[in-house]
Write an enzyme that holds these catalytic residues in place. Sequence first.
Site, short mmCIF file in Angstrom:
data_model
loop_
_atom_site.label_atom_id
_atom_site.label_comp_id
_atom_site.label_asym_id
_atom_site.label_seq_id
_atom_site.Cartn_x
_atom_site.Cartn_y
_atom_site.Cartn_z
N TYR A 151 0.83 -1.21 0.00
CA TYR A 151 0.00 0.00 0.00
C TYR A 151 0.87 1.26 0.00
O TYR A 151 0.56 2.24 -0.69
CB TYR A 151 -0.94 0.02 1.20
CG TYR A 151 -1.72 1.31 1.30
CD1 TYR A 151 -2.63 1.68 0.31
CD2 TYR A 151 -1.52 2.19 2.37
CE1 TYR A 151 -3.34 2.87 0.38
CE2 TYR A 151 -2.23 3.38 2.44
CZ TYR A 151 -3.13 3.71 1.46
OH TYR A 151 -3.83 4.90 1.53
N ARG A 158 1.13 6.57 -6.84
CA ARG A 158 -0.04 7.43 -7.10
C ARG A 158 0.38 8.89 -7.14
O ARG A 158 -0.02 9.64 -8.04
CB ARG A 158 -1.11 7.20 -6.03
CG ARG A 158 -2.26 8.20 -6.09
CD ARG A 158 -3.40 7.84 -5.17
NE ARG A 158 -2.99 7.72 -3.77
CZ ARG A 158 -3.82 7.40 -2.79
NH1 ARG A 158 -5.10 7.13 -3.06
NH2 ARG A 158 -3.39 7.31 -1.55
N TYR A 210 -0.62 13.20 7.32
CA TYR A 210 -0.15 12.13 8.20
C TYR A 210 1.35 12.24 8.43
O TYR A 210 2.11 12.59 7.52
CB TYR A 210 -0.45 10.77 7.56
CG TYR A 210 -1.87 10.27 7.71
CD1 TYR A 210 -2.80 10.93 8.50
CD2 TYR A 210 -2.28 9.13 7.05
CE1 TYR A 210 -4.09 10.46 8.64
CE2 TYR A 210 -3.58 8.64 7.17
CZ TYR A 210 -4.48 9.31 7.96
OH TYR A 210 -5.76 8.85 8.09
N ARG A 223 -11.75 13.40 3.13
CA ARG A 223 -12.58 12.46 3.89
C ARG A 223 -13.96 12.27 3.25
O ARG A 223 -14.58 11.22 3.43
CB ARG A 223 -12.76 12.97 5.32
CG ARG A 223 -11.46 13.05 6.12
CD ARG A 223 -10.87 11.68 6.37
NE ARG A 223 -9.60 11.80 7.13
CZ ARG A 223 -8.82 10.78 7.39
NH1 ARG A 223 -9.13 9.57 6.97
NH2 ARG A 223 -7.70 10.95 8.07
N GLU A 323 -13.98 -1.27 7.55
CA GLU A 323 -14.03 0.09 7.02
C GLU A 323 -15.36 0.27 6.30
O GLU A 323 -15.89 -0.69 5.72
CB GLU A 323 -12.87 0.34 6.05
CG GLU A 323 -12.83 1.72 5.44
CD GLU A 323 -11.52 2.00 4.71
OE1 GLU A 323 -10.47 1.95 5.39
OE2 GLU A 323 -11.56 2.27 3.50
#
Length: 330
Positions: A151, A158, A210, A223, A323
């Site tokens: 990830y 990305r 983060y 979000r 999730e």
Amino acid sequence: MLEGCESRWADTGPARAPRISYRMNDAATLLAEPGTLAVFGFGSGVADSDDPRWLRVPLETFDAPAPLEAWQVDGQVQHGRHGALRWSAGGGWLFAALELDEREYGGPAGAARFAYAQLRDFIRSRDEQNVLRIWNYQGAINRGDGDSERYKLFCDGRAEGCGDWFAHGYPAATAIGHHGDANLLQVYLLAGVHAGTAVENPRQVSAWRYPRQYGRTSPGFARAMRLPAQDVLAISGTAAVVGHASAHEGDTAAQLDEILVNLESLLASAGMPAGFDTHAPLKAYVRHGADVPRVREKLRQHLPGVPVLLLHGDVCRSELLVELDGWRYL
């Protein structure tokens, strides 16, 4: 978000948002309906189709028979392919998707870099230049240690593939690990002629802020996103994260309770009414099949009547067990 280019849409207001629903029809029936922008089937058991609007998502469902997901818009829909990319557009909205074998691009980072660069270049050629919502499904998402976790490599690629694509704001997004071919990366998105409004959760640190402990490259997503007509909230993948830390490690029920609190906080931040109803389709991604009965029962208790699709998926942090994402309509 990026501004749409001058076009035949420039002087019109935002179109009504796509209607997202779970339907117990077959794909051919849904694809034949007027205004169908995209149809999704889940898991290895669904039939395939050559229609570019059809996409089989490599996440198995915990319910049988499982519904299909339909996106429908006002207006005539056109569709086609652009190399490996499939797309459809109508009513001021655009669906686009790519599926890649990571081995052909040097691994997770290379595949993500290529996917996002291809989507970026395609979207920039369209009237529908405002990306509102993205889904990323990656095989073996938690495999690897430290910065070599798959990830985290995806996040690196990305960001490289995007370049300055989201310099003015990130779309809503989900990133989940599937249990199909470990080399398969699937990315698809919803874009529109008009920009939406990104929404953050005051209980959570914005993902792009983060700290370094979560990888070289912070995840790039909002979000949630209020769609241009302001009557729909597209909710990103929401886990038991408070601040930037994972909460309730090893406790699925407590994590789900925390997610529900996060969702209510997000609705309030977006100026949406509290709670969810029968027109608010959600997905619940559950890491361990043994947890599904308790997840299902808790969702029935707390979200009565809300359509929830239960899927076998791994959250992007290995300690997180469940999730939710989905849609909230006014």
